[in-house]
Write an enzyme that holds these catalytic residues in place. Sequence first.
Site, PDB file in Angstrom:
ATOM      1  NE  ARG A  39     143.911  21.238  24.335  1.00  0.00           N
ATOM      2  CZ  ARG A  39     144.271  21.504  25.581  1.00  0.00           C
ATOM      3  NH1 ARG A  39     145.542  21.549  25.905  1.00  0.00           N
ATOM      4  NH2 ARG A  39     143.363  21.697  26.533  1.00  0.00           N
ATOM      5  NE  ARG A  73     138.160  20.698  31.385  1.00  0.00           N
ATOM      6  CZ  ARG A  73     137.527  20.440  30.242  1.00  0.00           C
ATOM      7  NH1 ARG A  73     136.245  20.759  30.103  1.00  0.00           N
ATOM      8  NH2 ARG A  73     138.142  19.868  29.232  1.00  0.00           N
ATOM      9  CB  VAL A 125     143.920  25.994  32.014  1.00  0.00           C
ATOM     10  CG1 VAL A 125     142.808  26.425  32.928  1.00  0.00           C
ATOM     11  CG2 VAL A 125     143.938  26.862  30.792  1.00  0.00           C
ATOM     12  CB  ALA A 163     148.806   9.380  40.803  1.00  0.00           C
ATOM     13  CE1 TYR A 175     145.396  10.360  36.673  1.00  0.00           C
ATOM     14  CE2 TYR A 175     143.330  11.216  35.804  1.00  0.00           C
ATOM     15  CZ  TYR A 175     144.302  11.206  36.788  1.00  0.00           C
ATOM     16  OH  TYR A 175     144.163  12.023  37.891  1.00  0.00           O
ATOM     17  CB  ILE A 232     153.935   3.954  45.822  1.00  0.00           C
ATOM     18  CG1 ILE A 232     153.732   4.280  44.346  1.00  0.00           C
ATOM     19  CG2 ILE A 232     153.774   5.178  46.706  1.00  0.00           C
ATOM     20  CD1 ILE A 232     152.281   4.595  43.989  1.00  0.00           C
ATOM     21  CG  ASP A 235     156.894  12.375  46.393  1.00  0.00           C
ATOM     22  OD1 ASP A 235     157.385  12.053  45.291  1.00  0.00           O
ATOM     23  OD2 ASP A 235     155.908  13.129  46.506  1.00  0.00           O
TER      24      ASP A 235
HETATM   25  N1  LIG Z   1     145.857  18.373  39.869  1.00  0.00           N
HETATM   26  C1  LIG Z   1     144.556  18.115  39.700  1.00  0.00           C
HETATM   27  O1  LIG Z   1     143.774  18.984  39.289  1.00  0.00           O
HETATM   28  C2  LIG Z   1     144.016  16.718  40.000  1.00  0.00           C
HETATM   29  C3  LIG Z   1     142.683  16.411  39.690  1.00  0.00           C
HETATM   30  C4  LIG Z   1     142.187  15.141  39.985  1.00  0.00           C
HETATM   31  C5  LIG Z   1     142.996  14.215  40.614  1.00  0.00           C
HETATM   32  N2  LIG Z   1     144.300  14.522  40.891  1.00  0.00           N
HETATM   33  C6  LIG Z   1     145.118  13.505  41.576  1.00  0.00           C
HETATM   34  O2  LIG Z   1     145.721  14.109  42.721  1.00  0.00           O
HETATM   35  C7  LIG Z   1     146.969  13.463  43.012  1.00  0.00           C
HETATM   36  C8  LIG Z   1     148.073  14.479  43.157  1.00  0.00           C
HETATM   37  O3  LIG Z   1     148.189  15.217  41.943  1.00  0.00           O
HETATM   38  P1  LIG Z   1     149.096  16.539  41.831  1.00  0.00           P
HETATM   39  O4  LIG Z   1     148.440  17.410  40.823  1.00  0.00           O
HETATM   40  O5  LIG Z   1     149.401  17.063  43.175  1.00  0.00           O
HETATM   41  O6  LIG Z   1     150.399  15.928  41.149  1.00  0.00           O
HETATM   42  P2  LIG Z   1     151.953  16.077  41.503  1.00  0.00           P
HETATM   43  O7  LIG Z   1     152.691  15.520  40.336  1.00  0.00           O
HETATM   44  O8  LIG Z   1     152.278  17.473  41.936  1.00  0.00           O
HETATM   45  O9  LIG Z   1     152.123  15.108  42.746  1.00  0.00           O
HETATM   46  C9  LIG Z   1     152.266  13.724  42.631  1.00  0.00           C
HETATM   47  C10 LIG Z   1     153.387  13.286  43.544  1.00  0.00           C
HETATM   48  O10 LIG Z   1     153.477  11.863  43.472  1.00  0.00           O
HETATM   49  C11 LIG Z   1     154.841  11.507  43.409  1.00  0.00           C
HETATM   50  N3  LIG Z   1     154.959  10.203  42.739  1.00  0.00           N
HETATM   51  C12 LIG Z   1     154.650   9.897  41.449  1.00  0.00           C
HETATM   52  N4  LIG Z   1     154.935   8.606  41.203  1.00  0.00           N
HETATM   53  C13 LIG Z   1     155.413   8.075  42.359  1.00  0.00           C
HETATM   54  C14 LIG Z   1     155.884   6.788  42.724  1.00  0.00           C
HETATM   55  N5  LIG Z   1     155.902   5.787  41.837  1.00  0.00           N
HETATM   56  N6  LIG Z   1     156.316   6.596  43.997  1.00  0.00           N
HETATM   57  C15 LIG Z   1     156.313   7.616  44.901  1.00  0.00           C
HETATM   58  N7  LIG Z   1     155.887   8.867  44.604  1.00  0.00           N
HETATM   59  C16 LIG Z   1     155.441   9.092  43.346  1.00  0.00           C
HETATM   60  C17 LIG Z   1     155.503  12.623  42.619  1.00  0.00           C
HETATM   61  O11 LIG Z   1     156.908  12.691  42.879  1.00  0.00           O
HETATM   62  C18 LIG Z   1     154.754  13.850  43.135  1.00  0.00           C
HETATM   63  O12 LIG Z   1     155.404  14.429  44.245  1.00  0.00           O
HETATM   64  C19 LIG Z   1     147.158  12.432  41.886  1.00  0.00           C
HETATM   65  O13 LIG Z   1     146.700  11.184  42.353  1.00  0.00           O
HETATM   66  C20 LIG Z   1     146.266  12.949  40.771  1.00  0.00           C
HETATM   67  O14 LIG Z   1     145.862  11.902  39.925  1.00  0.00           O
HETATM   68  C21 LIG Z   1     144.832  15.742  40.604  1.00  0.00           C
END
Ligand SMILES: NC(=O)c1ccc[n+]([C@@H]2O[C@H](COP(=O)([O-])OP(=O)(O)OC[C@H]3O[C@@H](n4cnc5c(N)ncnc54)[C@H](O)[C@@H]3O)[C@@H](O)[C@H]2O)c1
Length: 310
Positions: free
Chosen positions: A268, A211, A183, A73, A140, A51, A31
């Site tokens: 929105r 949702r 939300v 991400a 995205y 990454i 991370d």
């Molecule tokens: N939260 C949701 O409801 C949801 C729904 C669909 C998909 N996702 C996907 O799930 C994954 C995790 O989402 P989340 O909600 O836990 O988000 P989050 O922001 O809590 O976690 C993402 C993590 O990735 C790390 N990160 C970001 N850019 C980075 C980089 N360049 N190098 C290294 N680390 C990096 C961040 O520091 C963070 O710890 C993502 O891929 C997101 O697109 C989430």
Amino acid sequence: MKILVTGGAGFIGSNVVDAYIAAGHEVVVVDHAGCKTENVHPKAKLYLVDIRSAELEHVFAIERPDIVNHHAAQKSVPRSVEDPKLDADINILGLLNLLENSVRHDVQKVIFVSSGGALAGDAAVIPTPENIEPVMISPYAISKYVSEKYLYFYFVTHGIRYTSLRYANVYGPRQVPEGESGVIPIFMNNLLQRRESTLFAYPDMPKGTTRDYVYVEDVAHANVLALTGGDNQILNIGSGIELYIEDIYHQMEDVVDIHIPLKHASERVGDVRRSVLDCRLAREVLGWEPRVDLKEGLRRTYEYYQVHAF
Ligand SMILES: NC(=O)c1ccc[n+]([C@@H]2O[C@H](COP(=O)([O-])OP(=O)(O)OC[C@H]3O[C@@H](n4cnc5c(N)ncnc54)[C@H](O)[C@@H]3O)[C@@H](O)[C@H]2O)c1
């Protein structure tokens, strides 16, 4: 197995790390600097590496993981609209850096995290299965879709197996109330602070949009099952239950036992009206089913936030 989890300090990634460790696996987290290190399980080895960076190669060379689980991400839809280059840099070039290192260091499989909600958009078929023609109205969504195509390319060209898990809306402990991502934490935080929440609604849908909400522990379980199943498949991971945002709010009011009327506002721009995933394939292929219903998930989330401040 030795598993490298990217984004393992984030909301979902850290819950996945916990599940892997509970299942007896060895976990390495990648991370970036400034992440929430307090979320990382003490038994996981943490590398503060972006990454996209060349340094990632050292992590692969030292650790030689069997599996890569990719949660890191750029996850904000509005941010991807404002800055498509940044989105592609992290979500596409970051993935390619991981995949190139996976080829060089003999990784067997990549578990990738995609987005069912972002790819389904306002789909014609509801609940939406994996095989719809995706409606992509944000960079995205495009980057998640293109990533799935790259996974296929690396499978046919280099033999690296993959599973792409397309999540619905995930909620639970460690989620933070920011942006459009949740939300549930936004509403819960407002209720706990005794503040009013706003419901954005189309005139013909007064209870708001719909949702599909899935509890993070169920999502983590899907990641455990994907270690040994679901090879070269794209699988929806959601509850399969379509709920109005207003109904979710009322369930939450009951769970926290605080009742504050919602403020109503117009929709929105670009708000998807209805979103729910058809998750039958994950049941068939992985034997996965969500085990925690919304009421229980909200209760556990509330319990967490009584101990951990937002
Ligand atoms: N939260 C949701 O409801 C949801 C729904 C669909 C998909 N996702 C996907 O799930 C994954 C995790 O989402 P989340 O909600 O836990 O988000 P989050 O922001 O809590 O976690 C993402 C993590 O990735 C790390 N990160 C970001 N850019 C980075 C980089 N360049 N190098 C290294 N680390 C990096 C961040 O520091 C963070 O710890 C993502 O891929 C997101 O697109 C989430």
